[in-house]
Write a protein that holds these residues in place. Structure first.
Motif, short mmCIF file in Angstrom:
data_model
loop_
_atom_site.label_atom_id
_atom_site.label_comp_id
_atom_site.label_asym_id
_atom_site.label_seq_id
_atom_site.Cartn_x
_atom_site.Cartn_y
_atom_site.Cartn_z
N ILE A 227 27.61 25.27 60.11
CA ILE A 227 27.47 26.60 60.31
C ILE A 227 27.89 26.84 61.94
CG2 ILE A 227 25.43 27.98 60.62
CD1 ILE A 227 24.20 26.72 58.42
N ILE B 22 21.12 15.92 56.47
CA ILE B 22 21.35 17.45 55.99
C ILE B 22 21.43 18.36 57.24
CG2 ILE B 22 19.82 19.12 54.90
CD1 ILE B 22 19.04 17.13 52.88
N ASN C 84 25.31 20.33 57.86
CA ASN C 84 24.87 21.80 57.70
C ASN C 84 25.01 22.49 58.94
OD1 ASN C 84 24.60 21.50 54.92
ND2 ASN C 84 22.77 21.57 54.82
N SER D 116 30.71 17.29 58.33
CA SER D 116 30.40 17.00 56.92
C SER D 116 30.46 15.54 56.71
CB SER D 116 31.56 17.72 55.90
OG SER D 116 31.02 17.29 54.54
#
Length: 82
Positions: free
Chosen positions: A66, A58, A62, A31
């Motif tokens: 994940i 991004i 992400n 992050s």
């Protein structure tokens, strides 16, 4: 046998907590890296580099989160946590 089972349960809980803690730290790292790329995209004066850095942020943020969570789930399944 009860003492042996208790020791195994304590060790299994320790392993699960350690793995989830490391997973949380890895998610924070992904992050932070994604946010750093996004912030740099707003700071740069070149439109092309800014756009690339924004979408990279991004994707890195992400995607890293994940894949880290999927890896934690896979390790938990192997250990029998859930």
């Amino acid at each position: 046998m009860a003492a042996r089972d208790d020791a195994a349960r304590v060790e299994a809980n320790r392993d699960r907590r350690r793995d989830l803690g490391m997973t949380a730290l890895a998610c924070l790292g992904w992050s932070a890296l994604g946010i750093a790329c996004i912030l740099w995209s707003g700071h740069t004066t070149n439109y092309t580099y800014g756009t690339m850095a924004f979408y990279a942020g991004i994707g890195i943020g992400n995607g890293g989160i994940i894949f880290t969570l999927l890896g934690a789930y896979r390790r938990g399944e192997k250990r029998g946590d859930w």
